[in-house]
Design a protein around this motif. Structure first.
Motif, PDB file in Angstrom:
ATOM      1  N   GLU A  81      11.278  10.066  38.461  1.00 10.41           N
ATOM      2  CA  GLU A  81      10.291   9.138  39.017  1.00 10.41           C
ATOM      3  C   GLU A  81       9.835   8.107  38.007  1.00 10.41           C
ATOM      4  O   GLU A  81       9.413   7.016  38.388  1.00 10.41           O
ATOM      5  CB  GLU A  81       9.082   9.916  39.552  1.00 10.41           C
ATOM      6  N   ASP A  82       9.894   8.432  36.728  1.00  9.41           N
ATOM      7  CA  ASP A  82       9.407   7.521  35.697  1.00  9.41           C
ATOM      8  C   ASP A  82      10.535   6.630  35.188  1.00  9.41           C
ATOM      9  O   ASP A  82      11.705   6.784  35.569  1.00  9.41           O
ATOM     10  CB  ASP A  82       8.807   8.316  34.534  1.00  9.41           C
ATOM     11  N   LEU A  83      10.169   5.696  34.330  1.00  6.75           N
ATOM     12  CA  LEU A  83      11.175   4.839  33.712  1.00  6.75           C
ATOM     13  C   LEU A  83      12.237   5.672  33.003  1.00  6.75           C
ATOM     14  O   LEU A  83      11.938   6.684  32.373  1.00  6.75           O
ATOM     15  CB  LEU A  83      10.515   3.900  32.692  1.00  6.75           C
ATOM     16  N   PHE A  84      13.483   5.241  33.135  1.00  5.42           N
ATOM     17  CA  PHE A  84      14.598   5.890  32.439  1.00  5.42           C
ATOM     18  C   PHE A  84      15.022   4.964  31.303  1.00  5.42           C
ATOM     19  O   PHE A  84      15.487   3.853  31.546  1.00  5.42           O
ATOM     20  CB  PHE A  84      15.757   6.125  33.403  1.00  5.42           C
TER      21      PHE A  84
ATOM     22  N   VAL B 147      26.768  -2.411  26.180  1.00 14.76           N
ATOM     23  CA  VAL B 147      25.360  -2.035  26.357  1.00 14.76           C
ATOM     24  C   VAL B 147      24.927  -1.080  25.252  1.00 14.76           C
ATOM     25  O   VAL B 147      25.540  -0.033  25.030  1.00 14.76           O
ATOM     26  CB  VAL B 147      25.148  -1.360  27.739  1.00 14.76           C
ATOM     27  N   ARG B 148      23.854  -1.441  24.550  1.00 18.44           N
ATOM     28  CA  ARG B 148      23.273  -0.565  23.518  1.00 18.44           C
ATOM     29  C   ARG B 148      21.878  -0.096  23.906  1.00 18.44           C
ATOM     30  O   ARG B 148      21.387   0.890  23.352  1.00 18.44           O
ATOM     31  CB  ARG B 148      23.221  -1.309  22.171  1.00 18.44           C
ATOM     32  N   PHE B 149      21.232  -0.787  24.841  1.00 22.03           N
ATOM     33  CA  PHE B 149      19.894  -0.403  25.298  1.00 22.03           C
ATOM     34  C   PHE B 149      19.833  -0.519  26.809  1.00 22.03           C
ATOM     35  O   PHE B 149      20.384  -1.450  27.408  1.00 22.03           O
ATOM     36  CB  PHE B 149      18.827  -1.315  24.675  1.00 22.03           C
ATOM     37  N   TYR B 150      19.146   0.455  27.442  1.00 22.90           N
ATOM     38  CA  TYR B 150      18.979   0.433  28.893  1.00 22.90           C
ATOM     39  C   TYR B 150      17.571   0.900  29.237  1.00 22.90           C
ATOM     40  O   TYR B 150      17.058   1.876  28.666  1.00 22.90           O
ATOM     41  CB  TYR B 150      19.991   1.366  29.567  1.00 22.90           C
ATOM     42  N   ALA B 151      16.939   0.201  30.183  1.00 24.19           N
ATOM     43  CA  ALA B 151      15.669   0.648  30.759  1.00 24.19           C
ATOM     44  C   ALA B 151      15.720   0.385  32.253  1.00 24.19           C
ATOM     45  O   ALA B 151      15.994  -0.746  32.683  1.00 24.19           O
ATOM     46  CB  ALA B 151      14.482  -0.069  30.124  1.00 24.19           C
ATOM     47  N   GLY B 152      15.472   1.424  33.036  1.00 18.70           N
ATOM     48  CA  GLY B 152      15.538   1.290  34.489  1.00 18.70           C
ATOM     49  C   GLY B 152      14.298   1.824  35.178  1.00 18.70           C
ATOM     50  O   GLY B 152      13.783   2.892  34.815  1.00 18.70           O
ATOM     51  N   TYR B 153      13.813   1.067  36.142  1.00 14.41           N
ATOM     52  CA  TYR B 153      12.679   1.469  36.983  1.00 14.41           C
ATOM     53  C   TYR B 153      13.242   1.983  38.294  1.00 14.41           C
ATOM     54  O   TYR B 153      13.866   1.222  39.039  1.00 14.41           O
ATOM     55  CB  TYR B 153      11.765   0.269  37.220  1.00 14.41           C
ATOM     56  N   PRO B 154      13.061   3.279  38.623  1.00 12.41           N
ATOM     57  CA  PRO B 154      13.595   3.817  39.888  1.00 12.41           C
ATOM     58  C   PRO B 154      12.859   3.218  41.086  1.00 12.41           C
ATOM     59  O   PRO B 154      11.632   3.305  41.177  1.00 12.41           O
ATOM     60  CB  PRO B 154      13.328   5.324  39.779  1.00 12.41           C
ATOM     61  N   LEU B 155      13.608   2.617  41.992  1.00 16.59           N
ATOM     62  CA  LEU B 155      13.025   1.951  43.151  1.00 16.59           C
ATOM     63  C   LEU B 155      12.804   2.969  44.272  1.00 16.59           C
ATOM     64  O   LEU B 155      13.760   3.486  44.855  1.00 16.59           O
ATOM     65  CB  LEU B 155      13.941   0.825  43.627  1.00 16.59           C
TER      66      LEU B 155
ATOM     67  N   SER C   4       8.171  -0.849  23.880  1.00 21.54           N
ATOM     68  CA  SER C   4       6.739  -0.643  23.652  1.00 21.54           C
ATOM     69  C   SER C   4       6.019  -0.271  24.947  1.00 21.54           C
ATOM     70  O   SER C   4       6.541  -0.450  26.055  1.00 21.54           O
ATOM     71  CB  SER C   4       6.116  -1.910  23.067  1.00 21.54           C
ATOM     72  N   ASP C   5       4.802   0.229  24.804  1.00 22.48           N
ATOM     73  CA  ASP C   5       3.994   0.566  25.984  1.00 22.48           C
ATOM     74  C   ASP C   5       3.728  -0.667  26.838  1.00 22.48           C
ATOM     75  O   ASP C   5       3.719  -0.588  28.073  1.00 22.48           O
ATOM     76  CB  ASP C   5       2.664   1.194  25.544  1.00 22.48           C
ATOM     77  N   ALA C   6       3.499  -1.802  26.184  1.00 21.27           N
ATOM     78  CA  ALA C   6       3.260  -3.039  26.932  1.00 21.27           C
ATOM     79  C   ALA C   6       4.497  -3.440  27.737  1.00 21.27           C
ATOM     80  O   ALA C   6       4.390  -3.893  28.879  1.00 21.27           O
ATOM     81  CB  ALA C   6       2.857  -4.160  25.977  1.00 21.27           C
ATOM     82  N   GLU C   7       5.686  -3.253  27.138  1.00 21.44           N
ATOM     83  CA  GLU C   7       6.922  -3.579  27.848  1.00 21.44           C
ATOM     84  C   GLU C   7       7.156  -2.617  29.008  1.00 21.44           C
ATOM     85  O   GLU C   7       7.645  -3.019  30.070  1.00 21.44           O
ATOM     86  CB  GLU C   7       8.099  -3.544  26.875  1.00 21.44           C
ATOM     87  N   LYS C   8       6.790  -1.365  28.810  1.00 18.62           N
ATOM     88  CA  LYS C   8       6.916  -0.393  29.903  1.00 18.62           C
ATOM     89  C   LYS C   8       6.037  -0.799  31.085  1.00 18.62           C
ATOM     90  O   LYS C   8       6.458  -0.733  32.243  1.00 18.62           O
ATOM     91  CB  LYS C   8       6.545   1.004  29.419  1.00 18.62           C
ATOM     92  N   CYS C   9       4.822  -1.207  30.794  1.00 19.77           N
ATOM     93  CA  CYS C   9       3.905  -1.649  31.861  1.00 19.77           C
ATOM     94  C   CYS C   9       4.464  -2.862  32.592  1.00 19.77           C
ATOM     95  O   CYS C   9       4.368  -2.973  33.818  1.00 19.77           O
ATOM     96  CB  CYS C   9       2.538  -1.981  31.266  1.00 19.77           C
ATOM     97  N   LEU C  10       5.076  -3.779  31.814  1.00 15.96           N
ATOM     98  CA  LEU C  10       5.637  -4.984  32.424  1.00 15.96           C
ATOM     99  C   LEU C  10       6.806  -4.640  33.340  1.00 15.96           C
ATOM    100  O   LEU C  10       6.918  -5.179  34.455  1.00 15.96           O
ATOM    101  CB  LEU C  10       6.076  -5.955  31.325  1.00 15.96           C
TER     102      LEU C  10
ATOM    103  N   ASN D  93       7.266  -1.816  34.853  1.00 15.17           N
ATOM    104  CA  ASN D  93       6.669  -1.169  36.028  1.00 15.17           C
ATOM    105  C   ASN D  93       6.156  -2.205  37.026  1.00 15.17           C
ATOM    106  O   ASN D  93       6.314  -2.051  38.243  1.00 15.17           O
ATOM    107  CB  ASN D  93       5.519  -0.252  35.605  1.00 15.17           C
ATOM    108  N   ASP D  94       5.555  -3.259  36.512  1.00 15.20           N
ATOM    109  CA  ASP D  94       5.029  -4.315  37.386  1.00 15.20           C
ATOM    110  C   ASP D  94       6.161  -5.039  38.118  1.00 15.20           C
ATOM    111  O   ASP D  94       6.075  -5.286  39.336  1.00 15.20           O
ATOM    112  CB  ASP D  94       4.211  -5.324  36.571  1.00 15.20           C
TER     113      ASP D  94
END
Length: 320
Positions: free
Chosen positions: A84-87, A110-118, A140-146, A148-149
């Motif tokens: 459910e959370d960011l991967f 690809v060396r970095f991945y961040a995914g928001y489960p829809l 960063s936490d700020a990037e995670k929040c962004l 998520n938004d």
């Protein structure tokens, strides 16, 4: 490389995805706008809205990619929909699941991945909004929040599409959604020579409940009836509200004994619902069952279940 596991509710997840009729659709500005913004805000070369189909990941919107789909078993997003959370994978070369992935050792590197489960609704994840970089990074936490938004923006757009296929009151398939998915399932059953069954339901004496206890209570009855259907039938069965107090279930790849067993299970579930009510939730039902559907139209099979339901309803009036 570690292929992603499929969610335990994979059948229902795919049904929800296909009912939206979003796969293989044209690019839309409402999705492209978000992937463009994300690409700029995170300063990454690749962003995408990715939908996970049965054997592939398909890009509804993408920036920095010149392909439309890839196999699911090499996807990062296939992993992301299992939580459910960011991967987040900070460095793919240091992760045993991805260090030898074709997208890591080859283009686009690809060396970095961040995914928001829809999430379409609780437990149903259709894909991701994801960002990819060619170098490792700490998120960063700020990037995670962004992220998520941005993900919430995509979810809102997808949910706006959902209202065309789901009944707003009961949150099961609407008439349009049911027939969209039933047509797809019918073609699959023809292709694989699988059986099909339909159960048509109509509430008995529903109007007196509305008249005596009010329309709010009547709506509650419809919601409870829909929930009882979902609790009683299989995840692979398609459940819909055709309108008013008419409901339908489509079952595939089963036998008539199991169909009757599931119908009996549902009857017992409704009986338990009635234990603490000043009224009774009653219904009539009709079953149509077909072992071979090569030359049968969907509407004709449903009509047979409808006729069987009316015969049962008529027999109740005669015996009074």
């Amino acid at each position: 490389m570690q292929p992603p596991e499929k969610p335990c509710n994979e059948t229902g997840r795919l049904q929800a995805l296909r009912a939206l009729k979003i796969l293989d659709s044209s690019h839309e500005e409402r999705f492209d706008r978000v992937t463009r913004m994300a690409k700029q805000m995170f300063a990454v070369p690749i962003t995408s809205v990715t939908l996970i189909d049965e054997n592939r990941q398909w890009f509804k919107s993408s920036q920095g990619l010149d392909i439309l789909e890839t196999p699911r078993d090499i996807s990062f997003c296939g992993h992301a929909i299992n939580q459910e959370d960011l991967f987040i994978v900070a460095d793919t070369l240091k992760d045993e699941r991805f260090f030898d992935n074709p997208f890591v050792i080859g283009a686009p590197h690809v060396r970095f991945y961040a995914g928001y489960p829809l999430k379409l609704r609780p437990g149903i994840f259709l894909g991701t909004l994801c960002i990819l970089d060619t170098k490792p990074r700490i998120f960063s936490d700020a990037e995670k929040c962004l992220l998520n938004d941005f993900g919430a923006m995509i979810e809102q757009e997808i949910r706006s599409m959902q209202w065309a296929t789901f009944d707003e009151l009961t949150m099961i398939y609407s008439r349009r959604g049911f027939f969209t998915l039933a047509e797809h399932t019918h073609k699959l059953c023809v292709r694989k020579s699988m059986s099909i069954a339909f159960i048509f339901f109509d509430l008995d004496a529903f109007k007196p409940i509305n008249d005596t206890y009010g329309h709010q209570q009547g709506d509650s009855v419809l919601v409870q009836f829909a929930e009882a259907l979902q609790q009683s039938f299989r995840e692979s069965d398609i459940i819909g509200r055709l309108g008013g107090d008419e409901f339908i279930v489509m079952l595939s790849d089963t036998d008539i004994t199991e169909v009757n067993s599931l119908l009996n299970k549902f009857t017992q579930t409704v009986h338990r619902l009635n234990l603490d009510k000043p009224y009774l939730i009653k219904f009539s039902s009709g079953v149509s069952y077909f072992t071979c559907v090569d030359n049968l139209l969907l509407d004709d099979m449903i009509e047979q279940a409808d006729v069987a339901m009316y015969h049962q309803k008529a027999s109740k009036k005669v015996t009074r």
